[in-house]
Design a protein around this motif. Sequence first.
Motif, PDB file in Angstrom:
ATOM      1  N   MET A  96      22.111 -11.156  19.344  1.00  0.00           N
ATOM      2  CA  MET A  96      20.869 -10.629  19.299  1.00  0.00           C
ATOM      3  C   MET A  96      20.455 -10.175  17.605  1.00  0.00           C
ATOM      4  O   MET A  96      21.368  -9.926  17.170  1.00  0.00           O
ATOM      5  N   THR A  97      19.275 -10.257  17.297  1.00  0.00           N
ATOM      6  CA  THR A  97      19.056 -10.033  15.979  1.00  0.00           C
ATOM      7  C   THR A  97      18.937  -8.373  15.801  1.00  0.00           C
ATOM      8  O   THR A  97      18.593  -7.750  16.800  1.00  0.00           O
ATOM      9  N   ALA A  98      18.871  -7.980  14.559  1.00  0.00           N
ATOM     10  CA  ALA A  98      18.901  -6.433  14.476  1.00  0.00           C
ATOM     11  C   ALA A  98      17.427  -5.920  14.350  1.00  0.00           C
ATOM     12  O   ALA A  98      17.027  -5.353  13.230  1.00  0.00           O
ATOM     13  N   HIS A  99      16.636  -5.977  15.605  1.00  0.00           N
ATOM     14  CA  HIS A  99      15.601  -5.579  15.594  1.00  0.00           C
ATOM     15  C   HIS A  99      15.843  -4.192  16.394  1.00  0.00           C
ATOM     16  O   HIS A  99      16.539  -4.144  17.252  1.00  0.00           O
ATOM     17  N   PRO A 100      14.874  -3.399  16.313  1.00  0.00           N
ATOM     18  CA  PRO A 100      14.862  -2.055  17.161  1.00  0.00           C
ATOM     19  C   PRO A 100      14.506  -2.536  18.795  1.00  0.00           C
ATOM     20  O   PRO A 100      13.836  -3.390  18.941  1.00  0.00           O
ATOM     21  N   THR A 101      15.319  -2.125  19.522  1.00  0.00           N
ATOM     22  CA  THR A 101      15.190  -2.365  21.172  1.00  0.00           C
ATOM     23  C   THR A 101      14.047  -1.509  21.726  1.00  0.00           C
ATOM     24  O   THR A 101      13.616  -0.776  21.104  1.00  0.00           O
ATOM     25  N   VAL A 102      13.596  -1.895  22.850  1.00  0.00           N
ATOM     26  CA  VAL A 102      12.690  -1.100  23.577  1.00  0.00           C
ATOM     27  C   VAL A 102      13.590   0.137  23.808  1.00  0.00           C
ATOM     28  O   VAL A 102      12.659   1.339  23.653  1.00  0.00           O
ATOM     29  N   LEU A 103      14.753   0.541  23.906  1.00  0.00           N
ATOM     30  CA  LEU A 103      15.473   1.742  24.111  1.00  0.00           C
ATOM     31  C   LEU A 103      15.081   2.457  22.840  1.00  0.00           C
ATOM     32  O   LEU A 103      14.718   3.761  23.011  1.00  0.00           O
ATOM     33  N   ALA A 104      15.246   1.845  21.300  1.00  0.00           N
ATOM     34  CA  ALA A 104      15.262   2.480  20.465  1.00  0.00           C
ATOM     35  C   ALA A 104      13.615   3.275  20.162  1.00  0.00           C
ATOM     36  O   ALA A 104      13.632   4.471  19.973  1.00  0.00           O
ATOM     37  N   VAL A 105      12.793   2.360  20.506  1.00  0.00           N
ATOM     38  CA  VAL A 105      11.419   2.948  20.560  1.00  0.00           C
ATOM     39  C   VAL A 105      11.172   4.040  21.602  1.00  0.00           C
ATOM     40  O   VAL A 105      10.484   5.277  21.201  1.00  0.00           O
ATOM     41  N   LEU A 106      11.574   3.834  22.514  1.00  0.00           N
ATOM     42  CA  LEU A 106      11.219   5.202  23.738  1.00  0.00           C
ATOM     43  C   LEU A 106      12.089   6.487  23.399  1.00  0.00           C
ATOM     44  O   LEU A 106      11.470   7.331  23.546  1.00  0.00           O
ATOM     45  N   LEU A 107      13.356   6.069  22.827  1.00  0.00           N
ATOM     46  CA  LEU A 107      14.256   7.246  22.221  1.00  0.00           C
ATOM     47  C   LEU A 107      13.445   7.966  21.181  1.00  0.00           C
ATOM     48  O   LEU A 107      13.314   9.274  20.954  1.00  0.00           O
ATOM     49  N   GLU A 108      12.963   7.278  20.252  1.00  0.00           N
ATOM     50  CA  GLU A 108      12.323   7.842  19.176  1.00  0.00           C
ATOM     51  C   GLU A 108      11.003   8.622  19.613  1.00  0.00           C
ATOM     52  O   GLU A 108      10.721   9.720  19.032  1.00  0.00           O
ATOM     53  N   ASP A 109      10.283   7.983  20.428  1.00  0.00           N
ATOM     54  CA  ASP A 109       9.149   8.696  20.941  1.00  0.00           C
ATOM     55  C   ASP A 109       9.457  10.058  21.572  1.00  0.00           C
ATOM     56  O   ASP A 109       8.500  11.090  21.637  1.00  0.00           O
ATOM     57  N   ARG A 110      10.596  10.112  22.302  1.00  0.00           N
ATOM     58  CA  ARG A 110      11.204  11.363  22.833  1.00  0.00           C
ATOM     59  C   ARG A 110      11.917  12.250  22.169  1.00  0.00           C
ATOM     60  O   ARG A 110      12.339  13.382  22.430  1.00  0.00           O
ATOM     61  N   GLY A 111      12.130  11.831  20.918  1.00  0.00           N
ATOM     62  CA  GLY A 111      12.847  12.696  19.655  1.00  0.00           C
ATOM     63  C   GLY A 111      14.137  12.524  20.304  1.00  0.00           C
ATOM     64  O   GLY A 111      14.869  13.642  20.112  1.00  0.00           O
ATOM     65  N   LEU A 112      14.739  11.596  20.669  1.00  0.00           N
ATOM     66  CA  LEU A 112      16.170  11.465  21.273  1.00  0.00           C
ATOM     67  C   LEU A 112      16.825  10.329  20.567  1.00  0.00           C
ATOM     68  O   LEU A 112      17.813   9.655  20.809  1.00  0.00           O
ATOM     69  N   HIS A 113      16.379   9.827  19.204  1.00  0.00           N
ATOM     70  CA  HIS A 113      16.836   8.666  18.483  1.00  0.00           C
ATOM     71  C   HIS A 113      18.059   9.185  17.527  1.00  0.00           C
ATOM     72  O   HIS A 113      18.878   8.250  17.158  1.00  0.00           O
ATOM     73  N   ARG A 114      18.244  10.349  17.527  1.00  0.00           N
ATOM     74  CA  ARG A 114      19.546  10.893  16.769  1.00  0.00           C
ATOM     75  C   ARG A 114      20.690  11.160  17.991  1.00  0.00           C
ATOM     76  O   ARG A 114      20.520  11.432  18.859  1.00  0.00           O
ATOM     77  N   TYR A 115      21.879  10.873  17.252  1.00  0.00           N
ATOM     78  CA  TYR A 115      23.032  10.578  18.337  1.00  0.00           C
ATOM     79  C   TYR A 115      23.433  12.003  18.999  1.00  0.00           C
ATOM     80  O   TYR A 115      23.510  12.134  20.108  1.00  0.00           O
ATOM     81  N   GLY A 116      23.328  13.078  18.381  1.00  0.00           N
ATOM     82  CA  GLY A 116      23.355  14.272  19.017  1.00  0.00           C
ATOM     83  C   GLY A 116      22.650  14.655  20.111  1.00  0.00           C
ATOM     84  O   GLY A 116      22.793  15.095  21.075  1.00  0.00           O
ATOM     85  N   SER A 117      21.177  14.461  19.743  1.00  0.00           N
ATOM     86  CA  SER A 117      20.234  14.756  20.873  1.00  0.00           C
ATOM     87  C   SER A 117      20.412  13.867  22.046  1.00  0.00           C
ATOM     88  O   SER A 117      20.143  14.084  23.023  1.00  0.00           O
ATOM     89  N   PHE A 118      20.521  12.600  21.499  1.00  0.00           N
ATOM     90  CA  PHE A 118      20.809  11.387  22.907  1.00  0.00           C
ATOM     91  C   PHE A 118      21.839  12.060  23.563  1.00  0.00           C
ATOM     92  O   PHE A 118      21.878  11.836  24.829  1.00  0.00           O
TER      93      PHE A 118
END
Length: 290
Positions: free
Chosen positions: A1-23
């Motif tokens: 896979m290429t290093a593009h943001p995944t669907v997971l990355a976009v959804l987590l950012e939308d929820r404020g969970l894109h940082r490791y601690g929050s996730f």
Amino acid sequence: MTAHPTVLAVLLEDRGLHRYGSFSAAYGKAASGLDKKLAHTAPSRAQFHSWLTGELRRLPYTDHCRVLEHMLPGYSAQQLLTPCPDRAVPAPKRAAPGIAAAAALPATAPPGMAGVVAVFASRTEFAAKVDPISLFDTARRVRAAGLSLNLICQQVPDQYLRQWLTEGGELSCLFLDPDGEAIRARETEEDHLPGNLAALTRLNIDILARVRDRLPDGIGQRLRLAVYDETIRFNLILSGDRTCVAQPYLPKARGVDSPTMLIRATSSPGGLFGVFEQVYEALAERSKLV
């Protein structure tokens, strides 16, 4: 896979969970809801990074996939880890076959049942058999009160909530105050480390606050967030003026392990819908906005 943001990355950012601690905190909560044995199976920082960037050769372990799908209902692990370079996330699929809409369950209760149409051994069993989104589908107003309100914050997609609110829906959520005495007492009773429940509750408040902040002008007032600092007795979701999901908080037990009732409003006196509606309204009056 290429290093593009995944669907997971976009959804987590939308929820404020894109940082490791929050996730990790949200992952642990979701994992515990599935199986207590999975409570401490969060990915490493390196694994988490690969999930966000799509730098994967294969899907993660089965248990990781199960938890991700539980955290973000309507998406398979394969979908979540697909590259999303344009950040256009596909709409989530609705409940899988075998999961009912709340409206599909009996509209009236048998005589002598005070409006109770179904009882589930736990909230986990309820969520596995009744699509939480269906509590919004047939209602223009939803009122909820509990501890961290995971059934709404973690089970109903942000995209769905924004659309529902924009189309005229009204949502009011009462959380146990993460800075209050009552949540500290509950942490002790459930044998949590100090601050665990408070952190998860703040996380869920932040998720809904982000949803509210991203609504069109004039729509944000339809999403009311408030906190209360009292001994927690029930988790309640009132869907419209006819349906209630009620779950007591038992001594020493987590909310997901407590019996859950689905209740319909009755035309005759003595129904439980009115009882729990009064419980909610009393809490709402004593709550403070956030």
